[in-house]
Design an enzyme around this catalytic site. Structure first.
Site, PDB file in Angstrom:
ATOM      1  N   SER A 143     -57.798  48.377  10.003  1.00  0.00           N
ATOM      2  CA  SER A 143     -57.253  47.386   9.065  1.00  0.00           C
ATOM      3  C   SER A 143     -58.416  46.868   8.227  1.00  0.00           C
ATOM      4  CB  SER A 143     -56.635  46.210   9.834  1.00  0.00           C
ATOM      5  OG  SER A 143     -56.450  45.088   8.967  1.00  0.00           O
ATOM      6  N   TYR A 156     -57.234  39.901  16.768  1.00  0.00           N
ATOM      7  CA  TYR A 156     -56.649  41.047  16.055  1.00  0.00           C
ATOM      8  C   TYR A 156     -57.710  41.735  15.199  1.00  0.00           C
ATOM      9  CZ  TYR A 156     -53.874  43.927  12.907  1.00  0.00           C
ATOM     10  OH  TYR A 156     -53.387  44.992  12.192  1.00  0.00           O
TER      11      TYR A 156
HETATM   12  N1  LIG Z   1     -48.547  46.513   8.131  1.00  0.00           N
HETATM   13  C1  LIG Z   1     -49.747  45.993   7.850  1.00  0.00           C
HETATM   14  O1  LIG Z   1     -49.892  45.075   7.035  1.00  0.00           O
HETATM   15  C2  LIG Z   1     -50.967  46.590   8.523  1.00  0.00           C
HETATM   16  C3  LIG Z   1     -52.207  46.296   7.951  1.00  0.00           C
HETATM   17  C4  LIG Z   1     -53.356  46.817   8.563  1.00  0.00           C
HETATM   18  C5  LIG Z   1     -53.243  47.613   9.685  1.00  0.00           C
HETATM   19  N2  LIG Z   1     -52.015  47.867  10.235  1.00  0.00           N
HETATM   20  C6  LIG Z   1     -51.983  48.702  11.439  1.00  0.00           C
HETATM   21  O2  LIG Z   1     -51.121  49.796  11.218  1.00  0.00           O
HETATM   22  C7  LIG Z   1     -50.603  50.263  12.464  1.00  0.00           C
HETATM   23  C8  LIG Z   1     -49.107  50.458  12.349  1.00  0.00           C
HETATM   24  O3  LIG Z   1     -48.532  49.193  12.111  1.00  0.00           O
HETATM   25  P1  LIG Z   1     -47.197  48.982  11.256  1.00  0.00           P
HETATM   26  O4  LIG Z   1     -47.518  48.022  10.193  1.00  0.00           O
HETATM   27  O5  LIG Z   1     -46.558  50.273  10.925  1.00  0.00           O
HETATM   28  O6  LIG Z   1     -46.357  48.178  12.359  1.00  0.00           O
HETATM   29  P2  LIG Z   1     -44.853  48.285  12.849  1.00  0.00           P
HETATM   30  O7  LIG Z   1     -43.934  48.560  11.714  1.00  0.00           O
HETATM   31  O8  LIG Z   1     -44.638  47.075  13.688  1.00  0.00           O
HETATM   32  O9  LIG Z   1     -44.887  49.584  13.773  1.00  0.00           O
HETATM   33  C9  LIG Z   1     -45.630  49.574  14.963  1.00  0.00           C
HETATM   34  C10 LIG Z   1     -45.336  50.851  15.723  1.00  0.00           C
HETATM   35  O10 LIG Z   1     -46.042  50.826  16.962  1.00  0.00           O
HETATM   36  C11 LIG Z   1     -45.109  51.001  18.036  1.00  0.00           C
HETATM   37  N3  LIG Z   1     -45.501  50.227  19.187  1.00  0.00           N
HETATM   38  C12 LIG Z   1     -45.627  48.881  19.300  1.00  0.00           C
HETATM   39  N4  LIG Z   1     -45.943  48.548  20.549  1.00  0.00           N
HETATM   40  C13 LIG Z   1     -46.032  49.710  21.250  1.00  0.00           C
HETATM   41  C14 LIG Z   1     -46.302  50.032  22.602  1.00  0.00           C
HETATM   42  N5  LIG Z   1     -46.549  49.064  23.511  1.00  0.00           N
HETATM   43  N6  LIG Z   1     -46.308  51.326  22.984  1.00  0.00           N
HETATM   44  C15 LIG Z   1     -46.054  52.299  22.083  1.00  0.00           C
HETATM   45  N7  LIG Z   1     -45.772  52.066  20.784  1.00  0.00           N
HETATM   46  C16 LIG Z   1     -45.759  50.775  20.395  1.00  0.00           C
HETATM   47  C17 LIG Z   1     -43.776  50.518  17.479  1.00  0.00           C
HETATM   48  O11 LIG Z   1     -42.687  51.175  18.096  1.00  0.00           O
HETATM   49  P3  LIG Z   1     -41.807  50.660  19.337  1.00  0.00           P
HETATM   50  O12 LIG Z   1     -41.483  49.218  19.111  1.00  0.00           O
HETATM   51  O13 LIG Z   1     -40.623  51.589  19.305  1.00  0.00           O
HETATM   52  O14 LIG Z   1     -42.661  50.897  20.538  1.00  0.00           O
HETATM   53  C18 LIG Z   1     -43.871  51.012  16.043  1.00  0.00           C
HETATM   54  O15 LIG Z   1     -43.506  52.374  15.978  1.00  0.00           O
HETATM   55  C19 LIG Z   1     -51.036  49.229  13.509  1.00  0.00           C
HETATM   56  O16 LIG Z   1     -52.156  49.697  14.215  1.00  0.00           O
HETATM   57  C20 LIG Z   1     -51.398  48.015  12.667  1.00  0.00           C
HETATM   58  O17 LIG Z   1     -52.350  47.194  13.322  1.00  0.00           O
HETATM   59  C21 LIG Z   1     -50.887  47.386   9.664  1.00  0.00           C
END
Ligand SMILES: NC(=O)c1ccc[n+]([C@@H]2O[C@H](COP(=O)([O-])OP(=O)(O)OC[C@H]3O[C@@H](n4cnc5c(N)ncnc54)[C@H](OP(=O)(O)O)[C@@H]3O)[C@@H](O)[C@H]2O)c1
Length: 268
Positions: A143, A156
């Site tokens: 991130s 985080y």
């Molecule tokens: N969106 C942003 O603004 C942003 C910015 C910077 C970095 N990121 C990073 O990008 C990555 C993806 O995030 P996203 O924004 O796509 O979030 P998201 O829409 O909440 O998706 C998170 C994914 O991780 C899975 N997950 C959560 N807990 C889990 C667990 N205990 N075991 C296995 N899978 C799990 C969820 O699926 P289930 O609930 O089905 O398990 C979902 O598929 C993360 O590492 C996040 O920190 C996001």
């Protein structure tokens, strides 16, 4: 008959939603077979059916809670033993709102478990397997908060600084073995992570928020261009390079046989 794709299989964690589900769509369109990992099996099954029908690739659903040791070890084992896997997208992650002083510390621990421990164990499994074969690609999702500890809670952002650190070190270790490492630093991206963490994506200024398809397409473009560190929002790559140059300039002075002069002036 072996009908695996020529692109090989991509194992994507956090593939049921957001960035991971979008990687699944884009990689299927590029001809990769897929292994989808997350907790919500039904949601991944629906995605798998759509991608198989649209792109003619093989898609397997591997449900796992990566904060649970048994599930994590099963995914690791798959990475270590399935020679068809050529790409790991180490993406599953969570955020927790709030500051350390009033933190729900058990949720912080789960976040560290998912964002740090599972990412490390899966990266190590892929590194061993790919390194042994002399090819393969590991994409770690960090991130921009890795570079901005003042903007959100330090736990985080600390997990994401860890992923950046790990990835830069992995690149150095694995490049000579023929393994590519890329770390992606998304800025704010419209996904469920905001609601899941108790925040609201709508509270952000529109000019700070990227759509998830744009984010993943930029990250894949960075991968195609051979980048190790991809910051999709950053207009001028020279800004990142200047920061790295400043960090490297510290290098010769970070470990010496005597304290710096300013710490000696008050000695009695
Ligand atoms: N969106 C942003 O603004 C942003 C910015 C910077 C970095 N990121 C990073 O990008 C990555 C993806 O995030 P996203 O924004 O796509 O979030 P998201 O829409 O909440 O998706 C998170 C994914 O991780 C899975 N997950 C959560 N807990 C889990 C667990 N205990 N075991 C296995 N899978 C799990 C969820 O699926 P289930 O609930 O089905 O398990 C979902 O598929 C993360 O590492 C996040 O920190 C996001």
């Amino acid at each position: 008959m072996n009908q695996h794709s020529k692109q090989g299989t991509a194992l994507i964690t956090g593939a049921s939603a957001g960035i991971g589900a979008t990687y699944a769509q884009r990689l299927a369109a590029r001809g990769h077979d897929l292994i989808l990992v997350a907790r919500d099996a039904a949601r991944m099954q629906q995605l798998a059916e759509r991608l198989k029908a649209r792109h003619g690739v093989q898609v397997e659903v591997l449900p796992a809670d990566l904060t649970q040791r048994g599930d994590l070890l099963a995914v690791e084992q798959r990475l270590r033993t399935d020679a068809a896997i050529t790409l790991l997208v180490n993406n599953a992650g969570m955020a927790v709102q709030g500051q350390l002083i009033d933190a729900d510390i058990d949720r912080y621990e789960a976040m560290i478990q998912l964002n740090v421990i599972s990412v490390t164990r899966l990266a190590a499994a892929a590194a061993a397997a790919f390194g042994g074969r002399g090819s393969g690609t590991i994409v770690n999702i960090a991130s921009v908060l890795a570079l901005a500890p003042e903007l959100f809670n330090g736990t985080y952002s600390g997990t994401k600084a860890y992923v950046l650190n790990l990835s830069q070190s992995m690149q150095q270790e694995l490049a000579p073995r023929g393994v590519r490492v890329q770390v992606v630093l998304p800025g704010a991206t419209r996904t469920e992570i905001w609601d899941r963490s108790g925040g609201s994506v709508d509270a952000l200024p529109a000019e700070m928020l990227m759509e998830v398809e744009d984010l993943v397409d930029a990250a894949l473009s960075g991968l195609d261009q051979g980048e190790v560190v991809t910051i999709p929002s950053l207009p001028d790559r020279a800004d990142w390079q200047a920061m790295e140059a400043a960090r490297h300039a510290l290098g010769p002075n970070l470990s010496r046989n005597r304290p710096a002069e300013r710490y000696l002036s008050h000695a009695g």
